[in-house]
Design an enzyme around this catalytic site. Sequence first.
Site, short mmCIF file in Angstrom:
data_model
loop_
_atom_site.label_atom_id
_atom_site.label_comp_id
_atom_site.label_asym_id
_atom_site.label_seq_id
_atom_site.Cartn_x
_atom_site.Cartn_y
_atom_site.Cartn_z
N SER A 128 46.01 45.08 31.88
CA SER A 128 44.90 45.23 30.89
C SER A 128 44.74 46.24 30.09
CB SER A 128 43.48 44.72 31.44
OG SER A 128 42.77 45.00 30.42
N TYR B 271 35.98 44.90 37.23
CA TYR B 271 37.03 44.18 36.51
C TYR B 271 38.53 44.88 36.41
CZ TYR B 271 40.45 41.87 33.36
OH TYR B 271 41.49 41.22 32.91
N LYS C 82 42.34 45.50 38.17
CA LYS C 82 43.68 45.65 37.67
C LYS C 82 44.38 46.86 37.96
CE LYS C 82 43.52 41.62 35.90
NZ LYS C 82 44.45 40.42 36.17
N1 LIG Z 1 41.98 37.17 27.95
C1 LIG Z 1 42.05 38.54 27.74
O1 LIG Z 1 41.54 39.09 26.80
C2 LIG Z 1 42.90 39.30 28.81
C3 LIG Z 1 43.25 40.75 28.66
C4 LIG Z 1 44.04 41.56 29.44
C5 LIG Z 1 44.33 40.94 30.57
N2 LIG Z 1 44.01 39.58 30.83
C6 LIG Z 1 44.42 38.92 32.16
O2 LIG Z 1 45.41 37.63 31.79
C7 LIG Z 1 45.33 36.76 33.06
C8 LIG Z 1 44.92 35.47 32.36
O3 LIG Z 1 43.53 35.45 31.71
P1 LIG Z 1 42.90 34.42 31.04
O4 LIG Z 1 42.21 35.09 29.55
O5 LIG Z 1 44.21 33.25 30.80
O6 LIG Z 1 41.84 33.98 32.02
P2 LIG Z 1 41.51 32.43 32.47
O7 LIG Z 1 40.40 32.78 33.03
O8 LIG Z 1 41.45 31.57 31.31
O9 LIG Z 1 42.64 32.27 33.56
C9 LIG Z 1 42.69 32.40 34.67
C10 LIG Z 1 43.17 31.37 35.57
O10 LIG Z 1 43.15 31.77 36.96
C11 LIG Z 1 42.78 30.73 37.89
N3 LIG Z 1 42.21 31.22 39.10
C12 LIG Z 1 41.19 32.24 39.12
N4 LIG Z 1 41.17 32.94 40.61
C13 LIG Z 1 42.30 31.73 41.14
C14 LIG Z 1 42.62 31.82 42.53
N5 LIG Z 1 42.20 32.73 43.41
N6 LIG Z 1 43.74 31.27 42.99
C15 LIG Z 1 44.30 30.17 41.75
N7 LIG Z 1 43.83 30.22 40.49
C16 LIG Z 1 42.68 30.88 40.34
C17 LIG Z 1 41.38 29.95 37.20
O11 LIG Z 1 41.17 28.77 37.33
C18 LIG Z 1 41.97 30.03 35.63
O12 LIG Z 1 42.68 28.99 35.22
C19 LIG Z 1 44.13 37.34 33.73
O13 LIG Z 1 44.84 37.91 35.01
C20 LIG Z 1 43.47 38.23 32.98
O14 LIG Z 1 43.03 39.41 33.70
C21 LIG Z 1 43.26 38.69 29.94
#
Ligand SMILES: NC(=O)c1ccc[n+]([C@@H]2O[C@H](COP(=O)([O-])OP(=O)(O)OC[C@H]3O[C@@H](n4cnc5c(N)ncnc54)[C@H](O)[C@@H]3O)[C@@H](O)[C@H]2O)c1
Length: 334
Positions: A117, A141, A145
């Site tokens: 991130s 958080y 990361k």
């Molecule tokens: N959305 C953003 O703005 C953003 C920005 C930077 C980085 N990210 C990273 O991108 C990735 C995806 O983000 P997102 O926005 O799609 O989030 P999201 O919460 O929609 O997706 C995360 C998924 O992981 C699953 N999950 C969580 N813990 C789990 C576990 N222990 N075992 C199996 N499944 C598990 C959840 O059910 C969910 O479907 C994450 O790692 C997040 O940190 C997101």
Amino acid sequence: MKVLVTGGAGYIGSITAKALEEAGHTPVILDSLLSGPRAFVRNRIFYAGDIADRALVRRVVHDHPDIEATIHMAARIVVPESAQLPYEYYRDNVAKSLELFDELVALDRPRVLFSSSASLYAVKDDFEVTEDDPLAPSSPYARTKHMMEQVLQDMAVATDLRAVILRYFNPIGSDPDLESGIYAREPSHVLGQLVMAARGLKDSFTVTGVDHPTRDGTGIRDYIHVWDLARAHVRAVERFDDVLAACDAPSVVINVGTGAGITVRELVASFEQVFGRSVPVTEAPPRLGDAVGAFANVDRSARLLGWHTELSLADAIASALAWGEKREEVLGYE
Ligand SMILES: NC(=O)c1ccc[n+]([C@@H]2O[C@H](COP(=O)([O-])OP(=O)(O)OC[C@H]3O[C@@H](n4cnc5c(N)ncnc54)[C@H](O)[C@@H]3O)[C@@H](O)[C@H]2O)c1
């Protein structure tokens, strides 16, 4: 190519799964449905369970020995919640990821693409950050990361594991066919709040922080259409070995953004243009932990991935608005 996508029921994971399919690859989803909705999995190959369940990961690879890479997106992702629930965040994002990586190495599935991130970066005077700029993760958080980046770098030196670490900037918008998008009941991020204000689900949109050292005092971000972000993953998976060979290293960090910084006021102006009407706006002091922000220097992604964004801010806003109209049909709630 078959690709294991952990967190593939989530916002970015489900759209990345679609992008993999469009490029002729097969995603295999592993998701506990902790937050992601079952509907986003559609009819893809799916294992419901935890990334730290080693027996399950072994079964997935046994069933699909042709898995060539893992995109590890599963995580808890809500920044304010991470300050309230540090144990859950460090356990799920750090300890469980460690189990997954160790198991993948044991199963001889060493290629890992990791979702990191832009929230790791320290504030810079001109707000444009390269991958080598200083980091100052400011929430539990963001620290999870940062830790996982370090874990991957260390494991890549000591084991067969190979890591491409993608630092996402600010994904917005939806799946191009409106099959998935933001699913939080009350999205906390800025575009979700704008869509709610525009659809009359909130009285007004609140600009939090108007005294930042940016050109108009409001926070600056690099908003990337989630479909462009999804396509970056496809490129990274396809070029995985070449990317690492080009840097002569077992791991690499790559910014994934548009390269343009947009302030909150500029975002509101673009939003109103796409929406065709004005949105009631109020101003308030920054929320605790609100960062001034950053935008990506994209030289490395262009050089290593041969990738750049193709969609505009207006495209992403239109896509978010269209999903706002559609999502009740997919999710069962407005
Ligand atoms: N959305 C953003 O703005 C953003 C920005 C930077 C980085 N990210 C990273 O991108 C990735 C995806 O983000 P997102 O926005 O799609 O989030 P999201 O919460 O929609 O997706 C995360 C998924 O992981 C699953 N999950 C969580 N813990 C789990 C576990 N222990 N075992 C199996 N499944 C598990 C959840 O059910 C969910 O479907 C994450 O790692 C997040 O940190 C997101």
